[in-house]
Write an enzyme that holds these catalytic residues in place. Structure first.
Site, PDB file in Angstrom:
ATOM      1  N   HIS A  57       0.916  -1.117   0.244  1.00  0.00           N
ATOM      2  CA  HIS A  57      -0.304   0.390   0.267  1.00  0.00           C
ATOM      3  C   HIS A  57       0.588   0.849  -0.141  1.00  0.00           C
ATOM      4  CE1 HIS A  57      -3.959   2.163   0.701  1.00  0.00           C
ATOM      5  NE2 HIS A  57      -3.191   3.006   0.834  1.00  0.00           N
ATOM      6  N   HIS A  59       1.448   5.558  -1.715  1.00  0.00           N
ATOM      7  CA  HIS A  59       1.335   6.630  -3.170  1.00  0.00           C
ATOM      8  C   HIS A  59       2.630   6.699  -4.021  1.00  0.00           C
ATOM      9  CE1 HIS A  59      -2.953   6.976  -1.813  1.00  0.00           C
ATOM     10  NE2 HIS A  59      -2.241   6.422  -0.242  1.00  0.00           N
ATOM     11  N   GLN A 152      -9.313   9.357  -5.428  1.00  0.00           N
ATOM     12  CA  GLN A 152      -9.424   9.823  -3.869  1.00  0.00           C
ATOM     13  C   GLN A 152     -10.840  10.614  -3.292  1.00  0.00           C
ATOM     14  OE1 GLN A 152      -4.799  10.722  -2.587  1.00  0.00           O
ATOM     15  NE2 GLN A 152      -7.159  11.103  -0.470  1.00  0.00           N
ATOM     16  N   HIS A 210      -9.168   1.943  -0.318  1.00  0.00           N
ATOM     17  CA  HIS A 210      -9.181   2.263   0.981  1.00  0.00           C
ATOM     18  C   HIS A 210     -10.707   1.939   2.116  1.00  0.00           C
ATOM     19  CE1 HIS A 210      -5.984   4.207  -0.972  1.00  0.00           C
ATOM     20  NE2 HIS A 210      -5.432   4.713   0.249  1.00  0.00           N
ATOM     21  N   GLU A 213     -11.058   4.132   6.369  1.00  0.00           N
ATOM     22  CA  GLU A 213     -10.686   4.784   7.363  1.00  0.00           C
ATOM     23  C   GLU A 213     -10.964   5.864   8.511  1.00  0.00           C
ATOM     24  OE1 GLU A 213      -7.066   6.834   4.491  1.00  0.00           O
ATOM     25  OE2 GLU A 213      -5.582   6.583   6.831  1.00  0.00           O
ATOM     26  N   ASP A 309       2.496   3.586   2.798  1.00  0.00           N
ATOM     27  CA  ASP A 309       1.540   3.903   2.416  1.00  0.00           C
ATOM     28  C   ASP A 309       2.435   5.514   2.040  1.00  0.00           C
ATOM     29  OD1 ASP A 309      -1.030   4.522   1.932  1.00  0.00           O
ATOM     30  OD2 ASP A 309      -1.629   5.289   4.580  1.00  0.00           O
ATOM     31  N   TRP A 315       0.720  14.341   3.864  1.00  0.00           N
ATOM     32  CA  TRP A 315       0.239  13.639   4.811  1.00  0.00           C
ATOM     33  C   TRP A 315       1.555  13.269   5.994  1.00  0.00           C
ATOM     34  CZ3 TRP A 315      -1.059  12.585  -0.015  1.00  0.00           C
ATOM     35  CH2 TRP A 315      -1.935  12.970  -0.267  1.00  0.00           C
TER      36      TRP A 315
END
Ligand code: ZN
Length: 434
Positions: A57, A59, A152, A210, A213, A309, A315
């Site tokens: 996982h 991005h 997203q 996702h 979350e 992630d 983030w």
């Protein structure tokens, strides 16, 4: 003559004194004391030879963008989402490619040779999709990059997201993504799961959403995901990422949910670094940890892996592509401190993740591609404890990265040198570079 012979290695399953013989990019023999001539012989000196790390996982369209166009001052999820919104219109294909390739170099140096990356498809230009498809092709000789079409901003919430997602799949993106808890209502979330699973059934694709979350115990899209997987016969092809709401759910409800996930063949990916950082932010004290129920899922037979992630993006400002750091955080957050549980955390960043990605020919066994990593540690638990140095990274029988062994040479008056305490670990190191 064969290409490469590794001698006296330990394997993650506990076998020691093992030789591994490679010819034509494949593993041809794994046994104690192989008598063979090879162009290159490397004495592992008892150190751990593991199949490569796998990140289930990530991005990659956002990675290494930390500070663009400004840093996330509060370090919160909400400011991160706002920042990504500011950054998106400024992205260029060249910049995404450059950062992604830089990250792939880091990854290979850390023995991370397969990554599943979500790619944002809520942009009519599909700029990031084009960029990452290019990257996927470019890194293919040394890293397996699997892409997930990820809406997203929500499949139903964002205009034309389904059309963009379908176009991304047609362009060559592998997996169907989604984000049901981010749709406007619980009902829209449920509907998005149905649409995405039906698309997977029609197209034969894998699914990775996702999912839930949030700290909201009523966010139950994982139940819908399992039910749709069961209804459409998608067993083994569906993964729920994050599943953090499960941390806060009622125990009785979970006692029904986990068996349903088993029955449906749905796997789970927790992202320990991000879950422990982002969840529980509305709590005062006590503060919830927010990570999903990893040991309970594993005990029930659900395949559970750990993902990285984020690395240096809107983030999360930290991270280095080190899946042993991810495993260590997962171990601590889930309190998985028994010997078996610590080893299971190593599996969560290797073999379990490989299963979720449906990687072909993964593992140190005859017939598989000769992909492996020699670590400066004797077993998986020591590897996690030390974030062990990757002495050698091998892909298709070729050495693609090597790192000098970590050594300590501090000597204080009247005390033995620190290096003496480390002598067992250090023993495997001197010739380890091969
Ligand atoms: Zn994610």
């Amino acid at each position: 003559m064969t290409d490469l012979l590794i001698t006296d290695a330990a394997l993650p399953d506990g076998r020691t004194g093992i030789d591994v013989l490679v010819a034509g990019g494949r593993i041809v023999n794994v046994s104690p004391r192989i008598d063979a001539q090879a162009a290159q012989v490397i004495d592992a000196q008892g150190m751990l030879l593991t199949p490569p790390f796998v990140d289930p996982h990530f991005h990659m369209d956002a990675t290494l963008s930390y500070g663009l166009p400004r840093v996330n001052r509060s370090g919160t999820l909400l400011e991160g989402i706002a920042l990504w919104g500011e950054l998106k219109p400024l992205l260029t294909q060249e910049a995404i490619i450059e950062r992604a390739l830089a990250y792939c170099d880091w990854a290979v140096g850390k023995g991370l040779l397969a990554i599943r990356s979500h790619v944002d498809v809520c942009d009519p230009r599909l700029l990031a999709v084009e960029a990452l498809l290019h990257v996927k092709e470019k890194v293919a000789p040394y890293l397996d990059l699997q892409l997930v079409a990820f809406p997203q901003d929500g499949l139903l919430r964002s205009k034309d997201a389904l059309a963009h997602l379908t176009r991304a799949l047609a362009m060559g993106v592998d997996v169907i993504g989604g984000i049901p808890h981010f749709e406007r209502t619980m009902h829209d979330g449920t509907e998005s799961v149905r649409i995405l699973c039906e698309l997977a059934a029609e197209t034969g694709r894998l699914v990775d959403l996702h999912c839930d979350e949030t700290d909201d115990p009523h966010s139950r899209h994982i139940e819908t995901l399992a039910m749709q997987s069961l209804r459409l016969g998608l067993g083994g092809r569906v993964n729920g990422s994050h599943l953090t709401s499960m941390h806060s759910m009622d125990n009785y409800y979970v006692s029904k949910l986990i068996p349903l996930m088993c029955e449906a063949g749905v796997s789970a990916v927790a992202n320990p670094l991000i879950n422990i950082t982002i969840q529980g932010r509305h709590d005062t004290y006590p503060k919830r940890r927010g990570m999903t129920r990893v040991p309970e899922l594993m005990a029930a037979g659900v395949t559970v892996a750990f993902g990285h992630d984020c690395v240096m993006d809107p983030w999360y400002s930290l991270g280095s592509g080190d899946m042993l750091e991810v495993a260590s955080m997962g171990l601590h957050v889930a309190q998985m401190t028994s010997q078996a549980a610590m080893r299971a955390c190593f599996d969560a960043v290797t073999v379990n993740a490989a299963r979720i990605l449906h990687l072909d020919g993964y593992g140190i066994a005859p017939g598989n591609r000769a992909d492996f990593v020699l670590l400066q540690a004797r077993d998986p638990v020591e590897a996690i404890r030390l974030r062990a140095t990757r002495l050698l990274v091998v892909r298709g029988g070729k050495i693609v990265a090597r790192t000098p062994a970590a050594t300590a040479a501090l000597s204080l008056a009247g005390r033995p040198a620190l290096v003496d305490y480390l002598s067992t670990s250090a023993k495997g190191v001197r010739g380890g570079g091969g």
